[in-house]
Design a protein around this motif. Structure first.
Motif, short mmCIF file in Angstrom:
data_model
loop_
_atom_site.label_atom_id
_atom_site.label_comp_id
_atom_site.label_asym_id
_atom_site.label_seq_id
_atom_site.Cartn_x
_atom_site.Cartn_y
_atom_site.Cartn_z
N GLU A 337 53.34 17.00 50.71
CA GLU A 337 53.84 16.57 49.40
C GLU A 337 55.02 15.61 49.51
O GLU A 337 55.23 14.79 48.62
CB GLU A 337 54.27 17.81 48.61
CG GLU A 337 53.08 18.58 48.12
CD GLU A 337 53.47 19.93 47.57
OE1 GLU A 337 54.27 20.61 48.22
OE2 GLU A 337 52.99 20.29 46.51
N GLU A 338 55.77 15.73 50.62
CA GLU A 338 56.93 14.86 50.75
C GLU A 338 56.55 13.38 50.87
O GLU A 338 57.40 12.52 50.70
CB GLU A 338 57.81 15.29 51.94
CG GLU A 338 57.09 15.36 53.28
CD GLU A 338 56.50 16.74 53.58
OE1 GLU A 338 55.86 17.31 52.67
OE2 GLU A 338 56.68 17.23 54.71
N ARG A 343 50.72 11.13 43.99
CA ARG A 343 51.72 10.90 42.94
C ARG A 343 52.07 9.41 42.86
O ARG A 343 52.26 8.87 41.80
CB ARG A 343 53.01 11.68 43.25
CG ARG A 343 52.92 13.17 43.10
CD ARG A 343 54.29 13.79 42.82
NE ARG A 343 55.33 13.42 43.79
CZ ARG A 343 55.50 14.00 44.97
NH1 ARG A 343 54.68 14.96 45.35
NH2 ARG A 343 56.46 13.62 45.78
N ALA A 391 53.88 23.03 60.48
CA ALA A 391 54.15 23.46 59.11
C ALA A 391 52.87 23.49 58.28
O ALA A 391 52.75 24.33 57.38
CB ALA A 391 55.17 22.53 58.47
N ARG A 456 60.70 11.82 53.91
CA ARG A 456 59.97 11.73 52.65
C ARG A 456 59.80 10.28 52.21
O ARG A 456 60.49 9.38 52.69
CB ARG A 456 60.64 12.54 51.55
CG ARG A 456 61.97 11.97 51.07
CD ARG A 456 62.42 12.73 49.85
NE ARG A 456 62.68 14.12 50.18
CZ ARG A 456 62.61 15.12 49.30
NH1 ARG A 456 62.26 14.89 48.06
NH2 ARG A 456 62.87 16.35 49.67
N GLU A 458 59.81 8.03 48.71
CA GLU A 458 60.19 8.10 47.30
C GLU A 458 59.75 6.81 46.63
O GLU A 458 59.76 5.75 47.24
CB GLU A 458 61.70 8.19 47.17
CG GLU A 458 62.28 9.47 47.61
CD GLU A 458 63.78 9.36 47.56
OE1 GLU A 458 64.39 10.19 46.92
OE2 GLU A 458 64.33 8.43 48.15
N VAL A 460 61.01 4.46 43.68
CA VAL A 460 62.09 4.19 42.73
C VAL A 460 61.80 2.85 42.09
O VAL A 460 61.73 1.84 42.78
CB VAL A 460 63.46 4.16 43.44
CG1 VAL A 460 64.57 3.98 42.41
CG2 VAL A 460 63.68 5.44 44.23
N ARG A 478 66.77 4.37 55.52
CA ARG A 478 66.00 4.26 54.28
C ARG A 478 65.57 2.80 54.14
O ARG A 478 66.40 1.90 54.15
CB ARG A 478 66.93 4.67 53.14
CG ARG A 478 66.34 4.66 51.77
CD ARG A 478 67.41 5.21 50.84
NE ARG A 478 67.16 4.85 49.46
CZ ARG A 478 66.38 5.56 48.66
NH1 ARG A 478 65.82 6.66 49.09
NH2 ARG A 478 66.19 5.17 47.43
#
Lengths: 787, 282
Positions: A337-338, A343, A391, A456, A458, A460, A478
């Motif tokens: 999910e990270e 999504r 994991a 992860r 992201e 933005v 990042r």
């Protein structure tokens, strides 16, 4: 029953340590022995002729050869006595070289004593041997191949070209598997479908291949040589005979559009569809999940091929062998999910990129950001998504993702030289012919490689941000990209679980099918007549899958080409009067050779004679034709008849590993104490707790059970079964007041001769401390009796 | 519904508003809480010693047969980890030896999940004040969803569900599971403050009016430290940080004093006024 005993000098190998004369005069006096001779080299022609002459002269009906390991010359002597008219199974060997003279070179007197015991044990067992007849069984000349990916296609073509008839069963409406959907493939960067499509059409046109697509297998019964297969061919609602594969007529009028599984969700297809233009068979298929039943396709089809009234069809056939080529499924990237797959639109998988790059794909070969439709200026590849990750439960390396990413990065860079491409990796694994060169080529093209752990992704304001730790400096970084490609790993196909259950295939902890030996038997299953090829047994690239498909075909040809197979007469049988149908035997059998009819019944074609069922049967209803209870008990009794040293150890050694380790100790001249009297069994799972109890009752001070290392059993789980039985037995012994340390169970691979010797030495020392058998009971009694 | 209640140490000290609002909300929802009589530390103070941590947690758990509810994410995580560790027969026998009794597994629940369950069944009965148009940044922190098994550890959505039931608007808050900095506040104050400030600024960027938290340590970092951070960084945040139980309490029509709102460092009274205004206007 006249028995002849032959004691081999083996030059000085045996005679240099043991007192041969003493052995031979000892053997002469044993019950039923009519002649005992010593021969310089028993395995030589002269030696063999002597035995044959004696069989004739003394009317011998069984023969004991005290010489080297039976693992070496048992076949030689079996052939020799068969020539003289005896049944080949009327031979017993006493191993006085590898397991006596070579390992006790410093103790000739004790070694001679041990050899006497070994000969006595062999004679006792020989008296109970029974003639066994090998039988042959006719086998089917047809083969079932499950799965129509590149592996199954290769296996089918090789077998069909060799003259066998093939049933190729595929679940999807087309064969071709994943390979048909890929763009160019490494390391040659040739077009995947261009090299596969000719093979697919060869399958379709081959007179010896019956292709059954859109089908499921429902049951497989029987065993090697004669498996009966049943299944069902689902209705595609399109008549294969009439459909011309034109696709335009029916699909163009269909009002339903759904994401196409053949484009991994980025393209669309209609409810009636042909998977892709090169599909085999080139026949449309109606997806009943999305079809609304408007029947516009029925009207539109000029060939009248669309038939809503079509019914599923059953099929049934018999085959001699089965090749399981069920392949793989992609790791579901949404589970990480990270990384935001599902999504964020601009996070895609390798397989989706394959479709974007494919000129037959939804964008006709343009790599675009799904969110905007624009060509991305920067692309990040993330390695090991769903692989090497405890994991999410996949600790294995998926093996092909590094190369797939190197390839895709190159293809993108060649097409869009200005695109900034970075590969985030844990390790780049480019092992294979030409692979490292391929990696260097990618570097030279200007693709960036960054060692990183991505924490992860992201999004933005429409931009993707990669957050990662540089493990070399520990710094957090990042960086922004237009497109992120998740290099998803391979998992075993979930649908294959059904096939695994039907066939009784074992699985490794990574959930892929387990092969019979991780090195030596790469395409064989534990079940005779069943072969596993390609990604069904673990992630593999195309060339290895093709090699395995061919290898499985060759193994099937070897098995079936004579038209009959020999059945070893050494299997188990059920004494029907005693069977209570408790099913314990069915559960322990690694070959699924026992069928619970009423009563249980052993399929001797499938049985490998490990004997775990005989040890498990609470009613003693299962017997073994060789290594029978009576024969093993006779050896135990003979071993303890003359207690010539303390501590006296009766040792049960599994044929494949521990007996091999003991032999190797001899070959390596590793010296250890003379205390053990070894009994060969096929598997440690054969050791019935009663053998152990009786050995102790007759006066053995300790019992050693030695099997293959856990997880390496020749019969899958026999050593685990032995361990379980021995743990229970130890508990019982403690309860009745016998020190449970008198039983020792050890695991040694055939190569671990040092370990075998060490374990035995330690056991001797332990037993010296415990004392002779019965010590603890006498001590206990004294305590009870004391005022 | 009857539940055992485990308050945890913060409830009785710096985080009394969490305890006050939890009790008020549960009472309003008809949930009977029976506070454990002889509770002790959840184990969080001894996480470096597995046996002590599990022993402390299990000592609490074995005091009741009822499911145990707590509103502190730290306690919640520790009690649940302890139960998972008790699956290891070795740990289990050692802990049972220390405690001198056999422990049977009890269910551990977070106030969030209890409240959600009740409201999902019959929200119209309870919701008195509509939180319509209230923009809320849901902040989970790290421990609510760990160990695995409650909601997704990486992308949880359970708090958004509850916020929607209250008629408020959950904002898309990308830092909702980022570290608040609390665990490293002592050794690395600068880094901890960076993290907390990043979360506050990002929450502000989403145009949220309040932040909602589940954990007293997160609350401390975002609420109690907010003023200091504003001064140090020369930037104005001004975002009230409520415990989820406080937000639910407002919607249930409970008064500010019943929810301990006066104990929050960044005063939420302006926003509460706004909520009431919007509610009266409809």
């Amino acid at each position: 029953m006249p028995i002849g005993v032959y004691i081999c000098h083996c030059g000085l190998n045996i005679a240099g340590v043991l007192d041969i004369e003493k052995l031979s005069s000892y053997a002469e006096k044993l019950p039923d022995v009519v002649i005992a001779r010593d021969i310089p080299f028993t395995c030589s022609d002269l030696g063999q002729e002597q035995i044959q002459k004696d069989i004739d002269e003394y009317k011998l009906d069984r023969v004991v050869v005290a010489a080297c390991s039976p693992r070496l010359h048992e076949p030689t002597f079996r052939r020799a006595i068969a020539k003289a008219g005896l049944n080949p199974y009327m031979l017993e060997m006493a191993n006085i070289r590898e397991q006596c003279s070579w390992v006790h070179m410093e103790q000739p007197a004790m070694a001679t004593q041990k050899a006497q015991d070994l000969i006595r044990m062999a004679v006792a067992k020989a008296a109970l041997l029974k003639p066994l007849e090998s039988e042959t069984m006719p086998v089917s000349q047809e083969v079932l191949v499950i799965g129509g990916g590149v592996t199954g296609i290769q296996a089918s073509l090789d077998l069909a070209d060799a003259g066998f008839h093939i049933y190729l069963v595929e679940r999807r409406p087309t064969i071709g598997g994943f390979m048909a959907l890929l763009t160019d493939v490494f390391p040659t960067n040739d077009c995947s479908i261009c090299v596969l499509a000719p093979k697919m059409s060869d399958v379709f046109n081959h007179p010896e291949i019956t292709l059954i697509t859109y089908a499921e297998i429902l049951s497989i019964d029987g065993s090697v040589g004669n498996f009966t297969v049943t299944g069902i061919k689902k209705a595609r609602y399109v008549d294969e005979k009439f459909c011309r594969g034109c696709i335009n007529d029916c699909a163009s009028v269909c009002p339903v559009e759904v994401p196409s599984e053949y484009d991994f969700g980025i393209g669309k297809r209609k409810a009636i569809y042909v998977p892709y233009p090169q599909a085999v068979p080139l026949v449309a298929c109606v997806d009943t999940k999305s079809c609304i039943g408007c029947a516009r396709c029925v009207e539109a089809c000029s060939a009248d091929a669309v038939k809503f009234e079509q019914e599923p069809q059953d099929f049934k056939f018999t085959v001699g062998a089965i090749i399981v080529a069920t392949g793989w499924q992609a790791f579901d990237a949404a589970r990480k999910e990270e990384y935001g797959f599902g999504r964020y639109k601009d996070v895609i998988t390798t397989l989706q990129l394959e479709r974007l790059l494919n000129s037959a794909g939804p964008t006709k070969g343009d790599v675009v950001r799904p969110s905007t439709g624009q060509i991305p200026q920067s692309i990040a590849f993330l390695q090991c998504v769903g692989s090497r990750d405890a994991a999410i439960g996949n600790i294995y390396c998926s093996r092909i993702c590094c190369m797939a990413t190197l390839k895709n990065a190159q293809l993108v860079k060649e097409k869009y030289p200005d695109t900034d491409i970075t590969v985030y990796y844990l390790d780049i694994r480019a092992g294979g012919e030409g692979y490292e060169e391929y990696y260097i080529r990618a570097q030279k093209l200007g693709i960036n490689f960054v060692h990183a752990r991505i924490s992860r992704i992201e999004e933005v304001k429409g931009n993707l941000y990669m957050n990662y730790e540089d493990p070399d400096t520990g710094r957090f970084k990042r960086v922004s990209y237009d497109l992120a490609v998740l290099s998803i790993g391979l998992e075993p196909d979930q649908g294959a679980e059904v096939i695994g259950n039907i066939l009784g295939l074992a699985r490794r902890s990574d959930r892929f099918f387990e092969i019979a030996h991780p090195k030596m038997r790469p395409v064989e299953a534990h079940i005779d007549g069943v072969f596993i090829a390609g990604c069904a047994s673990g992630p593999k690239e195309i060339q290895t899958s093709i090699a395995q498909g061919g290898a499985a075909a060759a193994k099937a040809i070897k098995l079936l080409q004579k038209g009959e197979i020999n059945l070893e007469p050494t299997g188990a049988y059920v004494n029907q009067d005693y069977c209570t149908q408790c099913k314990l035997c069915v559960d322990v059998c690694p070959k699924r050779a026992i069928i619970l009819k009423s009563p249980a019944y052993v399929d001797e074609a499938a049985c490998n004679g490990c004997g775990s069922c005989a040890a498990a049967c609470p009613m003693d209803a299962i017997g073994m034709r060789l290594y029978s209870d009576e024969q093993i008990m006779a050896e135990v009794k003979a071993a303890t008849e003359e207690k010539s040293e303390f501590p006296l150890i009766v040792a049960f050694l599994c044929n494949w590993c521990s007996y091999g380790a003991a032999d190797l100790a001899g070959v390596s001249r590793i010296q250890y104490p003379t205390n053990s009297r070894n009994i060969r069994v096929m598997c440690s799972g054969r050791v019935d707790p009663i053998f152990i109890m009786e050995a102790l009752r007759y006066g053995a001070d300790g019992v050693l059970i030695a099997g293959c290392r856990l997880g390496e059993c020749h019969y899958v789980k026999g050593n685990y079964q032995a361990l379980q039985r021995i743990n229970v037995l130890k508990g019982v012994m403690e309860k009745v007041g016998i020190n449970s340390n008198r039983i020792k169970i050890v695991w040694c691979a055939a190569s671990e001769s040092e370990k075998f010797a060490k374990e035995l030495k330690e056991f001797v020392e332990e037993l010296k401390l415990i004392g002779p058998i019965g010590t603890e009971i006498r001590a206990d009694k004294k305590r009870v009796l004391a005022p | 519904m009857r539940l055992a209640y485990y308050p945890g140490c913060v409830s009785k000290s710096s985080g009394r508003e969490m305890d006050i609002s939890t009790k008020a909300v549960c009472s309003a929802l008809g949930i009977t809480l029976e506070e454990l009589e002889d509770w002790n530390c959840c184990g969080a103070t001894h996480v470096s010693n597995e046996l002590t941590a599990v022993g402390l947690a299990v000592r609490n758990i074995s005091q009741t047969d009822l499911p145990i509810m707590t509103s502190c994410s730290i306690c919640y995580s520790n009690l649940r980890s302890a139960l998972q560790r008790m699956d290891d027969p070795n740990i289990k026998s050692r802990v049972n030896d220390i405690l001198g009794k056999e422990h049977e597994g009890a269910k551990i629940r977070h106030a969030l999940d209890v409240i959600l369950e009740v409201l999902q069944k019959k929200n119209s009965d309870f919701l008195v004040v509509s939180l319509k148009d209230l923009k809320v940044a849901p902040y989970y922190g790290c421990l609510m969803t760990r160990p695995k098994g409650v909601d997704s550890p990486e992308f949880p959505t359970i708090m958004e569900k509850l916020i929607k039931i209250l008629n408020a608007t959950p904002m898309e808050f990308r830092l909702k599971t980022f570290c608040c900095g609390g665990p490293i506040f002592m050794p690395q104050q600068e880094v901890a403050e960076d993290l907390a400030f990043m979360i506050l600024s990002e929450a502000k960027n989403t145009e949220a009016e309040i932040i909602v938290t589940l954990c007293p340590l997160c609350h401390f970092m975002l609420d109690a430290k907010q003023k200091t951070l504003e001064i140090k960084r020369g930037d104005n945040i001004g975002l009230p940080v409520l415990y989820i139980t406080q937000l639910v309490g407002i919607a249930l029509g409970l008064g500010p004093m019943e929810l301990g709102l006066e104990l929050n460092s960044v005063s939420p009274f302006d926003i509460v006024e706004r909520i009431y205004e919007r509610h009266t206007k409809g």
